[in-house]
Design a protein around this motif. Structure first.
Motif, PDB file in Angstrom:
ATOM      1  N   GLN B 127       0.814  -1.219   0.000  1.00 38.56           N
ATOM      2  CA  GLN B 127       0.000   0.000   0.000  1.00 38.56           C
ATOM      3  C   GLN B 127       0.843   1.263   0.000  1.00 38.56           C
ATOM      4  O   GLN B 127       0.429   2.286  -0.527  1.00 38.56           O
ATOM      5  CB  GLN B 127      -0.938   0.005   1.214  1.00 38.56           C
ATOM      6  N   ILE B 128       2.015   1.219   0.639  1.00 39.59           N
ATOM      7  CA  ILE B 128       2.809   2.451   0.706  1.00 39.59           C
ATOM      8  C   ILE B 128       3.951   2.425  -0.295  1.00 39.59           C
ATOM      9  O   ILE B 128       4.772   3.342  -0.328  1.00 39.59           O
ATOM     10  CB  ILE B 128       3.370   2.691   2.129  1.00 39.59           C
ATOM     11  N   GLY B 129       4.039   1.374  -1.114  1.00 37.21           N
ATOM     12  CA  GLY B 129       5.072   1.334  -2.141  1.00 37.21           C
ATOM     13  C   GLY B 129       6.464   1.073  -1.603  1.00 37.21           C
ATOM     14  O   GLY B 129       7.439   1.597  -2.125  1.00 37.21           O
ATOM     15  N   VAL B 210       6.885   4.869   8.714  1.00 39.55           N
ATOM     16  CA  VAL B 210       7.427   6.217   8.854  1.00 39.55           C
ATOM     17  C   VAL B 210       8.524   6.473   7.818  1.00 39.55           C
ATOM     18  O   VAL B 210       8.593   7.542   7.227  1.00 39.55           O
ATOM     19  CB  VAL B 210       7.965   6.439  10.283  1.00 39.55           C
ATOM     20  N   ARG B 211       9.375   5.475   7.539  1.00 38.89           N
ATOM     21  CA  ARG B 211      10.567   5.719   6.736  1.00 38.89           C
ATOM     22  C   ARG B 211      10.461   5.286   5.282  1.00 38.89           C
ATOM     23  O   ARG B 211      11.152   5.831   4.426  1.00 38.89           O
ATOM     24  CB  ARG B 211      11.770   4.992   7.366  1.00 38.89           C
ATOM     25  N   LEU B 212       9.667   4.269   4.975  1.00 42.72           N
ATOM     26  CA  LEU B 212       9.789   3.650   3.653  1.00 42.72           C
ATOM     27  C   LEU B 212       8.646   3.980   2.697  1.00 42.72           C
ATOM     28  O   LEU B 212       8.408   3.249   1.750  1.00 42.72           O
ATOM     29  CB  LEU B 212       9.923   2.132   3.791  1.00 42.72           C
ATOM     30  N   ARG B 213       7.909   5.050   2.954  1.00 40.00           N
ATOM     31  CA  ARG B 213       6.834   5.380   2.016  1.00 40.00           C
ATOM     32  C   ARG B 213       7.419   5.840   0.681  1.00 40.00           C
ATOM     33  O   ARG B 213       8.461   6.510   0.653  1.00 40.00           O
ATOM     34  CB  ARG B 213       5.944   6.470   2.611  1.00 40.00           C
ATOM     35  N   ALA B 214       6.755   5.478  -0.405  1.00 41.18           N
ATOM     36  CA  ALA B 214       7.223   5.890  -1.731  1.00 41.18           C
ATOM     37  C   ALA B 214       7.120   7.406  -1.844  1.00 41.18           C
ATOM     38  O   ALA B 214       6.330   8.037  -1.139  1.00 41.18           O
ATOM     39  CB  ALA B 214       6.359   5.220  -2.794  1.00 41.18           C
ATOM     40  N   PRO B 215       7.914   8.023  -2.730  1.00 37.95           N
ATOM     41  CA  PRO B 215       7.827   9.482  -2.899  1.00 37.95           C
ATOM     42  C   PRO B 215       6.398   9.899  -3.234  1.00 37.95           C
ATOM     43  O   PRO B 215       5.758   9.266  -4.078  1.00 37.95           O
ATOM     44  CB  PRO B 215       8.751   9.755  -4.093  1.00 37.95           C
ATOM     45  N   GLY B 216       5.905  10.911  -2.553  1.00 36.17           N
ATOM     46  CA  GLY B 216       4.546  11.384  -2.827  1.00 36.17           C
ATOM     47  C   GLY B 216       3.508  10.742  -1.923  1.00 36.17           C
ATOM     48  O   GLY B 216       2.402  11.258  -1.792  1.00 36.17           O
ATOM     49  N   MET B 217       3.835   9.600  -1.305  1.00 33.28           N
ATOM     50  CA  MET B 217       2.895   8.962  -0.389  1.00 33.28           C
ATOM     51  C   MET B 217       3.016   9.643   0.976  1.00 33.28           C
ATOM     52  O   MET B 217       3.715   9.195   1.867  1.00 33.28           O
ATOM     53  CB  MET B 217       3.199   7.459  -0.288  1.00 33.28           C
ATOM     54  N   LYS B 218       2.308  10.795   1.067  1.00 31.37           N
ATOM     55  CA  LYS B 218       2.392  11.537   2.327  1.00 31.37           C
ATOM     56  C   LYS B 218       1.502  10.885   3.371  1.00 31.37           C
ATOM     57  O   LYS B 218       0.622  10.094   3.030  1.00 31.37           O
ATOM     58  CB  LYS B 218       1.935  12.977   2.096  1.00 31.37           C
ATOM     59  N   PHE B 219       1.714  11.275   4.641  1.00 31.29           N
ATOM     60  CA  PHE B 219       0.833  10.767   5.698  1.00 31.29           C
ATOM     61  C   PHE B 219      -0.626  11.089   5.383  1.00 31.29           C
ATOM     62  O   PHE B 219      -1.519  10.330   5.694  1.00 31.29           O
ATOM     63  CB  PHE B 219       1.207  11.376   7.053  1.00 31.29           C
ATOM     64  N   THR B 220      -0.832  12.265   4.754  1.00 28.83           N
ATOM     65  CA  THR B 220      -2.206  12.686   4.471  1.00 28.83           C
ATOM     66  C   THR B 220      -2.815  11.954   3.289  1.00 28.83           C
ATOM     67  O   THR B 220      -3.965  12.181   2.952  1.00 28.83           O
ATOM     68  CB  THR B 220      -2.233  14.190   4.177  1.00 28.83           C
TER      69      THR B 220
END
Lengths: 231, 369
Positions: B127-129, B210-220
């Protein structure tokens, strides 16, 4: 029409007719049962609203071939709806909170030092796997509790070994009986009758058989009972 | 059933013998089919894997196996209780107590929790890439600790020493004074070991999100299942640590003669506090991911964005926070006094308020396709 075949099974639920907790025989128990019924009524309102909306949404907005290419509009929000479902539940809870808090505050079991109650005092001692009831003139009986009607009965609960729980479903809710700690619990205005009492906290191998008989009698009979020697 | 082994007579209940026989037969069948269909390399691969999807599969697989065992326990309970004064097989007295203890413990610790952890393992990185969890090896360690704990707990039954203290393990019944046998030790150690694994996985998930989200996958922009996972992981971190402390104290009481939970200086109510500070958040550890699943599935299939996304996220966070403030409602009968009981009645009523808001918002999503 096949679904009607389920109906006879629903009738089996009639077996659940005698829930003693909902038909208590003391004013303490009646207050508690009132809370159960009252919160049930409020919850049924919420449940009905949710179920009706849910059914409606599922039927009305279900997927059909016609909607295969349909992309719904993007909705940002709806202030009226949002305010409604924020405020109404809050009101419901506030209504529920008043009697709940009052009765919780009145009825919570207390530590012995803080309690200050008049009434018929009875020492209850629980041990694996037996109850001992000591009346005010030191008359001591096992597994049989006899109390007068229309009085405040003040139970002094203590345990000799593990945690037990003192419960007479037809009179009032349960209270734990804890070692090295005396708890006070008051049951008010019991009606004449014979009830079952039991241990309601798992306490070991014979837990299921750790029961006692409760008899509520008139005050005269109680006084007479006290005079009999405990043999 | 009495067996005589090496000249000694040994009493073993017939259900344990039935389990031995069943295990030997089934074990044989499984072993033969593994060789017949040449599945040994697959098993070897899964044993050494650090891949998040494979570990997730293992979590769900063993969660389901333990679920079956706990389910069979439930059937035994119901059979014994089917009619009054029943004598079903051996499930009376101590055996009955063992069956409901293992049923409760297995369902909570070894079935429900691992199945959700497995789903998180599989879905969150997708889900977070992220390519995998932040610490793949730690993830494997976490799973194998859970596996070890679960096996240890099950082995207790095969040795005829299953715990019989209820899934809550209330002191002083669970101290060595009242249950001197090894049954309660199995309870303490298996929960301790698998709890450690769960804490590792929770840490892993937090760092990953917290650390490994793909670029652009903001918390929001994070999907709600991932949000729920993040909050759940924090809950696990606090709740299971408290449980571990409680279990350590109980272990010291049982093995080294301390008196935290009984005697004149100790207090059995301490155990209840520790257990329920774990136990109530545990409810939300199981519930929050499920809410996340609802939100993601419903919004996907109604082809719409999540309605009230900020409110949804806020309620997940608040539910997580409030779940730590209501544990005393499991202890209303303990005599903590009217003031304590009333305060916790208020906090407890707060919680469903949050829940209700969240549900209502969720329902409104249906109004779409």
């Amino acid at each position: 029409m096949k679904k009607i075949a389920i109906l006879p099974f629903i009738m089996l639920l009639a077996g659940c007719q005698s829930i003693t907790v909902l038909d208590p025989k003391s004013s303490t128990g009646k207050e508690q049962a009132y809370l159960i019924w009252f919160s049930l009524a409020i919850m049924v309102i919420v449940l009905l609203v949710v179920f009706i909306l849910f059914t409606r949404f599922v039927i009305r907005y279900r997927y059909t071939e016609k909607k295969a290419e349909y992309i719904p509009q993007d909705v940002k929000g709806n202030l009226k709806y949002e305010l409604t479902w924020t405020i109404v539940p809050f009101l419901l809870l506030a209504v529920l909170a008043v009697p709940t808090l009052k009765i919780t505050f009145d009825q919570s079991p207390e530590m012995a030092a803080e309690a200050n109650t008049n009434g018929v005092h009875i020492n209850v001692t629980a041990e694996q796997f037996r109850w001992t009831f000591e009346h005010k003139n030191s008359k001591t009986v096992h597994n049989e509790l006899i109390i007068p009607e229309n009085k405040d009965i003040v139970f002094h609960l203590s345990s000799k070994d593990v945690i037990h729980s003192f419960w007479i479903p037809e009179l009032a809710g349960k209270v734990d009986v804890i070692p090295n700690k005396e708890l006070i619990y008051v049951i008010k205005n019991a009606e004449i009758g014979e009830y079952d009492g039991k241990c309601a906290e798992f306490c070991g191998i014979q837990h299921a058989n750790m029961t006692f008989d409760v008899k509520v009698v008139s005050l005269d009979e109680y006084n007479q009972y006290l005079k009999q020697s405990s043999n | 059933m009495n067996l005589s082994i090496f000249g000694k007579s040994l009493f073993i209940p017939s259900d344990v013998i039935a389990a031995w026989v069943f295990t030997i037969i089934m074990g044989g069948i499984v072993l033969i089919s593994i060789f017949k269909y040449k599945k040994l390399p697959v098993i070897w691969e899964f044993m050494r894997t650090t891949n998040h999807r494979k570990i997730g599969t293992l979590y769900i697989l063993f969660g389901f196996i333990f679920f079956l065992r706990a389910g069979i326990d439930a059937l035994f309970i119901r059979s014994q209780l089917a009619v009054p004064n029943n004598d079903f097989w051996v499930f009376q007295f101590q055996k009955y107590n063992e069956v409901f203890t293992t049923h409760g413990t297995m369902m909570i610790f070894f079935a429900a929790t691992p199945m959700l952890l497995g789903l998180m393992n599989i879905a969150v990185p997708l889900q977070i890439g992220a390519r995998d969890l932040a610490f793949p090896f730690l993830n494997a360690v976490g799973f194998w600790l859970f596996f070890t704990g679960g096996m240890l707990f099950n082995i207790a039954f095969f040795l005829n020493s299953a715990p019989a203290i209820g899934w809550t393990g209330y002191a002083p019944l669970s101290t060595s004074l009242f249950t001197p046998g090894v049954g309660s030790d199995f309870y303490v150690f298996s929960l301790q070991i698998s709890g450690l694994g769960t804490i590792f996985t929770a840490l892993n998930l937090i760092v990953t999100i917290v650390r490994l989200r793909a670029p652009g996958m903001k918390f929001t922009r994070m999907p709600l299942f991932t949000w729920a996972t993040l909050i759940t992981a924090f809950l696990i971190l606090v709740a299971f640590t408290v449980l571990a402390i409680g279990l350590y104290l109980l272990m010291f009481d049982r093995m080294f003669g301390t008196k935290f939970f009984h005697g004149p200086d100790g207090d059995p109510v301490y155990w209840q506090h520790l257990f329920w500070i774990f136990g109530h958040p545990e409810v939300y550890i199981l519930a929050l991911p499920a809410f996340g699943i609802f939100s993601d599935i419903i919004s996907t299939f109604s082809k719409k964005r999540v309605f009230g996304y900020p409110a949804m996220v806020l309620s997940i966070v608040l539910i997580g926070f409030l779940s730590f403030m209501v544990w005393v409602h499991h202890m209303f009968t303990v005599g903590l006094g009217p003031v304590t009981n009333t305060i916790f009645a208020i906090t407890t009523m707060q919680l469903p308020y949050q829940l209700g808001l969240k549900y209502l918002i969720g329902y409104l999503q249906c109004e779409v396709v």
